[in-house]
Enzyme design. Structure first.
Site, PDB file in Angstrom:
ATOM      1  N   THR A  91      82.407  27.357  64.012  1.00 36.73           N
ATOM      2  CA  THR A  91      81.003  27.643  64.249  1.00 36.73           C
ATOM      3  C   THR A  91      80.384  26.511  65.051  1.00 36.73           C
ATOM      4  O   THR A  91      81.070  25.582  65.480  1.00 36.73           O
ATOM      5  CB  THR A  91      80.256  27.798  62.912  1.00 36.73           C
ATOM      6  OG1 THR A  91      78.931  28.232  63.161  1.00 36.73           O
ATOM      7  CG2 THR A  91      80.218  26.482  62.153  1.00 36.73           C
ATOM      8  N   LYS A 123      74.905  30.187  57.593  1.00 33.59           N
ATOM      9  CA  LYS A 123      75.627  28.931  57.450  1.00 33.59           C
ATOM     10  C   LYS A 123      74.710  27.731  57.280  1.00 33.59           C
ATOM     11  O   LYS A 123      75.200  26.601  57.194  1.00 33.59           O
ATOM     12  CB  LYS A 123      76.527  28.712  58.666  1.00 33.59           C
ATOM     13  CG  LYS A 123      77.509  29.849  58.917  1.00 33.59           C
ATOM     14  CD  LYS A 123      78.285  29.632  60.197  1.00 33.59           C
ATOM     15  CE  LYS A 123      79.168  30.831  60.504  1.00 33.59           C
ATOM     16  NZ  LYS A 123      79.887  30.682  61.780  1.00 33.59           N
ATOM     17  N   GLY A 134      73.624  22.451  56.919  1.00 32.80           N
ATOM     18  CA  GLY A 134      74.512  23.469  57.460  1.00 32.80           C
ATOM     19  C   GLY A 134      75.947  23.015  57.338  1.00 32.80           C
ATOM     20  O   GLY A 134      76.224  21.821  57.200  1.00 32.80           O
ATOM     21  N   SER A 213      83.124  23.758  66.212  1.00 33.01           N
ATOM     22  CA  SER A 213      83.937  23.850  67.416  1.00 33.01           C
ATOM     23  C   SER A 213      83.113  23.769  68.685  1.00 33.01           C
ATOM     24  O   SER A 213      83.600  23.312  69.715  1.00 33.01           O
ATOM     25  CB  SER A 213      84.732  25.164  67.400  1.00 33.01           C
ATOM     26  OG  SER A 213      83.846  26.265  67.217  1.00 33.01           O
ATOM     27  N   CYS A 248      81.804  28.404  73.845  1.00 29.86           N
ATOM     28  CA  CYS A 248      82.715  28.344  72.700  1.00 29.86           C
ATOM     29  C   CYS A 248      83.004  29.756  72.186  1.00 29.86           C
ATOM     30  O   CYS A 248      82.071  30.500  71.850  1.00 29.86           O
ATOM     31  CB  CYS A 248      82.099  27.490  71.588  1.00 29.86           C
ATOM     32  SG  CYS A 248      83.100  27.432  70.089  1.00 29.86           S
ATOM     33  N   THR A 251      81.609  30.768  68.625  1.00 29.21           N
ATOM     34  CA  THR A 251      80.161  30.707  68.434  1.00 29.21           C
ATOM     35  C   THR A 251      79.515  31.901  69.112  1.00 29.21           C
ATOM     36  O   THR A 251      79.820  32.204  70.273  1.00 29.21           O
ATOM     37  CB  THR A 251      79.595  29.402  69.019  1.00 29.21           C
ATOM     38  OG1 THR A 251      80.260  28.286  68.427  1.00 29.21           O
ATOM     39  CG2 THR A 251      78.104  29.285  68.763  1.00 29.21           C
TER      40      THR A 251
END
Length: 272
Positions: A91, A123, A134, A213, A248, A251
């Site tokens: 994430t 999250k 988070g 990430s 990403c 995401t």
């Protein structure tokens, strides 16, 4: 003496092997078997059968077996073998602090390997009235850590830094917690911190920090926008996350945002 030695060797083997087999760590159990002075090939074959169901890519190699005593120290809390934490690919969570305002933003994508299984996971959480947090990584591990952080904040109210340090110490030292695969980003009205299972408690120098990430993409974009006049923390966070989600694959653009408003007491002019 030979019978006694055999019995001792078998008990020592099971002492090392069984905890790891129960944790689906059969490759390490096989290594422990090979390191003992008695080569119990029948037991090793049984453990190898467990390997096929736990780690198909494992290749048995007696030359790579580790010492039994060294491995026992590792299993029971020793430091001969450092636990290598896997990188988090899950994430992007970003925190931006500007003009006394704090914004924590995260995406909602849940991935299992190359598959997106959920686009709108939550999250980020609010802990009490003044702390937002988070996590990146496993959902169960992240929620467990958030619960422990809340307990630490109850023990040390209003002291986010101390609570984070105490959590990092427990996370690092506890034999069960050290295997949790997650990372936390927490903030209150004055402090932003990243807490990891490696014992790191980090604070940014410029009010921008991210995990996950896509964290590097989000941090780079937010730092490029932080000095632009007319852009508040919320605008910067949304723009930076949009850039991160475009770059990403873990995401998405389904963002969830938590705000901490500017501290009115900190903003008030000094009394004359």
């Amino acid at each position: 003496e030979r019978i006694t030695g055999t019995i001792i060797g078998i008990s020592d083997t099971l002492y090392i092997m069984l905890p790891q087999v129960l944790r689906c760590r059969a490759p390490e159990a096989v290594k422990a078997l090979g390191a003992l002075p008695f080569q119990f090939w029948r037991l090793e074959a049984n453990a190898a059968a467990q390997v096929q169901s736990c780690s198909p890519s494992y290749v048995s190699s007696p030359s790579n077996y580790m010492g039994a005593q060294q491995y026992r120290n590792y299993v029971h809390g020793g430091h001969d073998l450092a636990y290598q934490r896997q990188p988090v690919h899950a994430t992007t969570i970003l925190c931006v602090r500007k003009d006394g305002k704090v914004v924590l933003i995260g995406d909602g994508q849940v991935s299992m390997g190359p598959t997106i299984v959920k686009p709108n996971a939550r999250k980020i959480r609010r802990i009490g009235e003044s702390v937002v947090a988070g996590f990146a990584g496993s959902a169960a591990d992240g929620l467990s850590l958030l619960e422990r952080l809340e307990v630490k904040l109850e023990e040390h109210p209003g002291q986010l830094l101390r609570a984070a340090v105490e959590l990092a110490k427990q996370w690092r030292q506890d034999k069960a917690l050290r295997f949790l695969q997650a990372e936390l980003l927490v903030a209150d009205e004055s402090t932003t911190l990243t807490v990891s299972g490696n014992g790191d408690v980090l604070e940014p120098h410029d009010g921008v920090m991210a995990i996950g990430s896509g964290g590097n993409f989000a941090v780079a974009a937010a730092r490029a926008l932080i000095d632009i006049p007319g852009m508040d923390a919320a605008t910067i966070a949304n723009k930076a996350m949009k850039i991160a989600s475009d770059m990403c694959v873990y995401t998405n653009s389904n963002f969830l945002v938590e705000h901490i408003p500017a501290n009115s007491k900190a903003q008030a002019p000094p009394a004359t």
